[in-house]
Design an enzyme around this catalytic site. Structure first.
Site, PDB file in Angstrom:
ATOM      1  N   ARG A  85       0.759  -1.289  -0.127  1.00 53.05           N
ATOM      2  CA  ARG A  85       0.221   0.004   0.032  1.00 53.05           C
ATOM      3  C   ARG A  85       0.771   1.379  -0.105  1.00 53.05           C
ATOM      4  O   ARG A  85       0.463   2.354  -0.629  1.00 53.05           O
ATOM      5  CB  ARG A  85      -0.919  -0.169   1.369  1.00 53.05           C
ATOM      6  CG  ARG A  85      -1.863   1.301   1.180  1.00 53.05           C
ATOM      7  CD  ARG A  85      -2.831   1.115   2.654  1.00 53.05           C
ATOM      8  NE  ARG A  85      -3.641   0.075   2.448  1.00 53.05           N
ATOM      9  CZ  ARG A  85      -3.978  -1.192   3.012  1.00 53.05           C
ATOM     10  NH1 ARG A  85      -2.881  -1.425   3.833  1.00 53.05           N
ATOM     11  NH2 ARG A  85      -4.719  -1.763   3.075  1.00 53.05           N
ATOM     12  N   TYR A  86       2.071   1.117   0.789  1.00 46.98           N
ATOM     13  CA  TYR A  86       3.029   2.452   0.734  1.00 46.98           C
ATOM     14  C   TYR A  86       4.122   2.037   0.046  1.00 46.98           C
ATOM     15  O   TYR A  86       4.520   0.829   0.149  1.00 46.98           O
ATOM     16  CB  TYR A  86       3.116   2.790   2.352  1.00 46.98           C
ATOM     17  CG  TYR A  86       1.936   2.700   3.163  1.00 46.98           C
ATOM     18  CD1 TYR A  86       1.365   3.992   3.035  1.00 46.98           C
ATOM     19  CD2 TYR A  86       1.547   1.707   3.883  1.00 46.98           C
ATOM     20  CE1 TYR A  86       0.094   4.198   3.906  1.00 46.98           C
ATOM     21  CE2 TYR A  86       0.213   2.004   4.780  1.00 46.98           C
ATOM     22  CZ  TYR A  86      -0.254   3.173   4.611  1.00 46.98           C
ATOM     23  OH  TYR A  86      -1.449   3.216   5.561  1.00 46.98           O
ATOM     24  N   ARG A  89       7.190   0.237   2.273  1.00 45.61           N
ATOM     25  CA  ARG A  89       6.978  -0.959   2.959  1.00 45.61           C
ATOM     26  C   ARG A  89       5.671  -1.748   2.497  1.00 45.61           C
ATOM     27  O   ARG A  89       4.994  -1.302   2.094  1.00 45.61           O
ATOM     28  CB  ARG A  89       6.583  -0.390   4.480  1.00 45.61           C
ATOM     29  CG  ARG A  89       5.543   0.334   4.706  1.00 45.61           C
ATOM     30  CD  ARG A  89       5.744   1.414   5.835  1.00 45.61           C
ATOM     31  NE  ARG A  89       4.388   2.524   5.985  1.00 45.61           N
ATOM     32  CZ  ARG A  89       4.366   3.510   5.350  1.00 45.61           C
ATOM     33  NH1 ARG A  89       5.435   3.985   4.438  1.00 45.61           N
ATOM     34  NH2 ARG A  89       3.607   4.294   5.523  1.00 45.61           N
ATOM     35  N   CYS A  98      -4.531 -17.087  14.394  1.00 43.19           N
ATOM     36  CA  CYS A  98      -4.152 -16.313  15.536  1.00 43.19           C
ATOM     37  C   CYS A  98      -4.273 -17.441  16.713  1.00 43.19           C
ATOM     38  O   CYS A  98      -5.102 -18.375  16.608  1.00 43.19           O
ATOM     39  CB  CYS A  98      -5.024 -15.219  15.662  1.00 43.19           C
ATOM     40  SG  CYS A  98      -5.183 -14.024  14.516  1.00 43.19           S
ATOM     41  N   CYS A 102      -9.990 -11.599  18.055  1.00 44.53           N
ATOM     42  CA  CYS A 102     -10.666 -10.242  18.632  1.00 44.53           C
ATOM     43  C   CYS A 102     -11.913 -10.289  18.040  1.00 44.53           C
ATOM     44  O   CYS A 102     -12.376 -10.298  16.939  1.00 44.53           O
ATOM     45  CB  CYS A 102      -9.712  -9.185  18.487  1.00 44.53           C
ATOM     46  SG  CYS A 102      -8.124  -9.585  19.044  1.00 44.53           S
ATOM     47  N   CYS A 105     -11.747  -7.477  15.264  1.00 42.15           N
ATOM     48  CA  CYS A 105     -10.968  -7.770  14.168  1.00 42.15           C
ATOM     49  C   CYS A 105     -11.108  -7.198  12.873  1.00 42.15           C
ATOM     50  O   CYS A 105     -12.240  -7.289  12.189  1.00 42.15           O
ATOM     51  CB  CYS A 105     -10.569  -9.146  14.038  1.00 42.15           C
ATOM     52  SG  CYS A 105      -9.194  -9.315  12.939  1.00 42.15           S
ATOM     53  N   ARG A 107      -9.737  -7.803  10.104  1.00 42.41           N
ATOM     54  CA  ARG A 107      -9.613  -8.808   9.345  1.00 42.41           C
ATOM     55  C   ARG A 107     -10.391 -10.206   9.615  1.00 42.41           C
ATOM     56  O   ARG A 107     -10.176 -11.277   9.357  1.00 42.41           O
ATOM     57  CB  ARG A 107      -8.209  -9.118   9.103  1.00 42.41           C
ATOM     58  CG  ARG A 107      -7.285  -8.354   8.600  1.00 42.41           C
ATOM     59  CD  ARG A 107      -6.114  -8.820   7.998  1.00 42.41           C
ATOM     60  NE  ARG A 107      -4.933  -7.640   7.533  1.00 42.41           N
ATOM     61  CZ  ARG A 107      -4.181  -7.303   7.725  1.00 42.41           C
ATOM     62  NH1 ARG A 107      -3.419  -7.752   8.908  1.00 42.41           N
ATOM     63  NH2 ARG A 107      -3.413  -6.146   7.242  1.00 42.41           N
ATOM     64  N   ASP A 268     -11.910   0.325  12.745  1.00 46.17           N
ATOM     65  CA  ASP A 268     -12.290   0.140  11.442  1.00 46.17           C
ATOM     66  C   ASP A 268     -13.732  -0.348  11.199  1.00 46.17           C
ATOM     67  O   ASP A 268     -14.451  -0.836  12.076  1.00 46.17           O
ATOM     68  CB  ASP A 268     -11.501  -0.975  10.696  1.00 46.17           C
ATOM     69  CG  ASP A 268      -9.768  -0.369  10.972  1.00 46.17           C
ATOM     70  OD1 ASP A 268      -9.772   0.912  10.037  1.00 46.17           O
ATOM     71  OD2 ASP A 268      -9.004  -1.205  11.201  1.00 46.17           O
ATOM     72  N   ASP A 305      -7.500   4.219   9.470  1.00 46.10           N
ATOM     73  CA  ASP A 305      -7.242   3.895   8.009  1.00 46.10           C
ATOM     74  C   ASP A 305      -8.517   4.125   7.396  1.00 46.10           C
ATOM     75  O   ASP A 305      -9.734   3.616   7.604  1.00 46.10           O
ATOM     76  CB  ASP A 305      -7.158   2.024   8.277  1.00 46.10           C
ATOM     77  CG  ASP A 305      -5.913   1.756   8.380  1.00 46.10           C
ATOM     78  OD1 ASP A 305      -4.989   1.805   7.494  1.00 46.10           O
ATOM     79  OD2 ASP A 305      -5.381   1.309   9.382  1.00 46.10           O
TER      80      ASP A 305
END
Length: 345
Positions: A85-86, A89, A98, A102, A105, A107, A268, A305
């Site tokens: 995206r950047y 990085r 995981c 959570c 989450c 995702r 998000d 975001d």
């Protein structure tokens, strides 16, 4: 004690009623559930911890604004496992598994037993080939999922591959493992994270000071004492850390553990997470209070975001106010003070 992965497991541990509501079965069928023994024990004594992990019928409530990929990972995925995206990085999403899941989450549609899984050797090779071919990538952020659930052997193999990519100078791991399963931070895992010629950072996700138990702090100390600097990332969550007292205690717990507060994420627009989200105005007010009452070491960057993959934007309060040609600077208590004319030229 084994991880809790079903509603019956949670009920047996005293985290849900003996006969959970029917809505919870629908939640568990849609979104992954897992609590480590450490998290289950802590959840019994701390409601703010339990709220992060125990399924809630409110997760079935969605809004038109919510989306399965709220930060636009897939829009910036040139090959499986890489999000670029950047410019300087890239994310390497090596696994979507995981140790815990959570309830907020971003995702949540991608992780878990029925999620996007772990990269195969061939998929990982293609992902690393992409990184090799793009010399602008200065930092690789290993995420998922939680990459530290992988075996030390697999992490060592990844680090060996990254060590051979000259233009990659920094490797960052995003994880919850030190707080949710601290005994898994073994000497073998710590050794696996080292990468000759690279600066390796570990970013710890925690949202409440109670998560930094003595065992969790000891796990973090094993990482830091080995030469691995740590930073934090947290999510601003209603009912968890949406007061200056809770947020300040969390940031102090990080600093006391030699973890530099890094990011405080605005929630998000993931499906079924509206009951966690705090308004932007509330978040900015909290950041003003945090600045006024807590050490500069305890100040994370408050970021959002932008939906659709547009990237992170800092959304903290603005302390500079213009009145024509004049400038006023706001102090942490809300008072405004004239800045000498011409001093900013």
């Amino acid at each position: 004690m084994r991880p809790l992965r079903t509603l019956d497991d949670l009920a047996g541990a005293g985290l849900l009623p003996a006969e959970p509501a029917a809505e919870l079965a629908a939640v568990a069928a849609q979104y992954a559930v897992a609590l480590t023994p450490a998290v289950a024990e802590l959840s019994l004594s701390c409601a703010a911890v339990a709220r992060q992990y125990v399924p809630d019928p409110a997760e079935l409530e969605t809004t038109p604004q919510e989306r399965a990929d709220p930060i636009g990972d897939h829009a910036h995925m040139p090959v499986k496992g890489v999000v670029h995206r950047y410019r300087d990085r890239a994310l390497l999403k090596i696994t979507h598994v995981c140790a815990v899941y959570c309830r907020f989450c971003f995702r949540r549609e991608m992780v878990g037993p029925d999620g996007e899984g772990t990269l195969s050797p061939a998929e990982l090779a293609r992902a690393l080939d992409y990184v090799r071919a793009h010399e602008e990538i200065w930092e690789v952020i290993v995420t998922g999922g939680d990459p530290l659930v992988l075996s030390p052997r697999r992490i060592s193999e990844l680090m060996a591959a990254l060590s051979g990519i000259d233009h990659v100078k920094v490797v960052r791991f995003h994880t919850r493992l030190p707080v949710v399963d601290p005994d898994k931070v073994t000497p073998a895992l710590v050794d696996a994270l080292r990468c000759p010629g690279k600066a390796v950072y570990v970013a710890l996700h925690a949202n409440h000071a109670a998560e930094l138990t003595p065992a969790a702090r000891a796990a973090c100390a094993r990482l830091v004492d080995s030469g691995l600097p740590m930073v934090s990332q947290s999510v601003l969550l209603r009912g968890v850390n949406d007061s200056v007292e809770a947020l300040g205690a969390l940031m102090r717990a990080f600093v006391e553990s030699r973890i530099k507060p890094y990011y405080l994420h605005h929630g998000d627009l993931a499906p079924g997470t509206g009951h966690f989200r705090v308004s932007l105005d509330e978040g900015q007010a909290l950041m003003r209070d945090l600045r006024g009452d807590y050490s500069g070491l305890c100040q994370p960057a408050y970021v959002l975001d932008i939906p659709g993959g547009r990237g992170k934007a800092p959304i903290g309060p603005d302390y500079v106010h213009r009145r024509g040609e004049a400038l006023e600077i706001e102090d942490p208590r809300g008072g405004r003070h004239a800045y000498p004319p011409g001093a900013s030229l």
